[in-house]
Design a protein around this motif. Structure first.
Motif, PDB file in Angstrom:
ATOM      1  N   VAL A 104       0.849  -1.184   0.000  1.00 24.64           N
ATOM      2  CA  VAL A 104       0.000   0.000   0.000  1.00 24.64           C
ATOM      3  C   VAL A 104       0.891   1.242   0.000  1.00 24.64           C
ATOM      4  N   TYR A 105       0.632   2.126  -0.938  1.00 25.46           N
ATOM      5  CA  TYR A 105       1.374   3.380  -1.063  1.00 25.46           C
ATOM      6  C   TYR A 105       0.468   4.533  -0.684  1.00 25.46           C
ATOM      7  N   GLN A 106       1.032   5.532  -0.037  1.00 29.28           N
ATOM      8  CA  GLN A 106       0.331   6.771   0.278  1.00 29.28           C
ATOM      9  C   GLN A 106       0.735   7.809  -0.758  1.00 29.28           C
ATOM     10  N   GLY A 107      -0.221   8.641  -1.143  1.00 25.16           N
ATOM     11  CA  GLY A 107       0.084   9.674  -2.113  1.00 25.16           C
ATOM     12  C   GLY A 107      -0.724  10.927  -1.858  1.00 25.16           C
ATOM     13  N   SER A 108      -0.292  12.023  -2.481  1.00 35.50           N
ATOM     14  CA  SER A 108      -1.017  13.285  -2.324  1.00 35.50           C
ATOM     15  C   SER A 108      -0.563  14.283  -3.373  1.00 35.50           C
ATOM     16  N   GLU A 132      -3.127   0.384  -3.685  1.00 40.68           N
ATOM     17  CA  GLU A 132      -2.589  -0.928  -3.346  1.00 40.68           C
ATOM     18  C   GLU A 132      -2.228  -1.690  -4.614  1.00 40.68           C
ATOM     19  N   GLY A 133      -1.013  -2.206  -4.637  1.00 41.72           N
ATOM     20  CA  GLY A 133      -0.574  -2.997  -5.771  1.00 41.72           C
ATOM     21  C   GLY A 133       0.930  -3.140  -5.780  1.00 41.72           C
ATOM     22  N   GLU A 134       1.424  -3.828  -6.780  1.00 37.05           N
ATOM     23  CA  GLU A 134       2.854  -4.042  -6.940  1.00 37.05           C
ATOM     24  C   GLU A 134       3.360  -3.075  -8.014  1.00 37.05           C
TER      25      GLU A 134
END
Length: 115
Positions: free
Chosen positions: A2-6, A17-19
């Motif tokens: 899971v990556y956070q972004g903004s 969420e992903g690879e």
């Protein structure tokens, strides 16, 4: 994973969420100006953490991709569309993800100007 972004100002925040195994760089008129590196994945893998009304949508040409950007700082965080099979897709701007080593991501170049 899971990556956070903004966006730049933080009024648009999301997680995805992903690879992350690669990104696409497109040379069409809007992508060239944005400088985005796009990661395509099913739309349900992208979850907004801020209100939808913090964003605006821009479409052009065939009006099939909604380019989503922050109303305050103007950063294009992702796009939305449908793949050829009718599945909802998101194109996340990898440059908006926290803690990603951009130099380590393989980039595929796409000719968005081809007709």
């Amino acid at each position: 994973m899971v990556y956070q972004g903004s966006c730049h100002c933080g009024k648009v925040a999301f997680e995805v969420e992903g690879e992350l195994t690669g990104a696409m760089e497109c040379n069409c008129s809007i992508c060239t100006r944005k400088g985005a590196l796009m990661w395509f994945l099913p739309r349900e893998k992208l979850r907004l953490l801020t209100p939808e009304d913090a964003m605006a949508t821009y479409t052009f040409n065939k009006h099939v991709i909604g380019h989503r950007f922050c109303r305050t700082c103007g950063i294009h965080a992702y796009g939305e569309g449908v793949d050829p099979k009718g599945n909802r897709m998101a194109a996340v701007n990898v440059r908006c993800l926290d803690g990603v080593d951009l130099a380590a991501i393989p980039v595929q170049h796409f000719d968005g100007r081809a007709k």
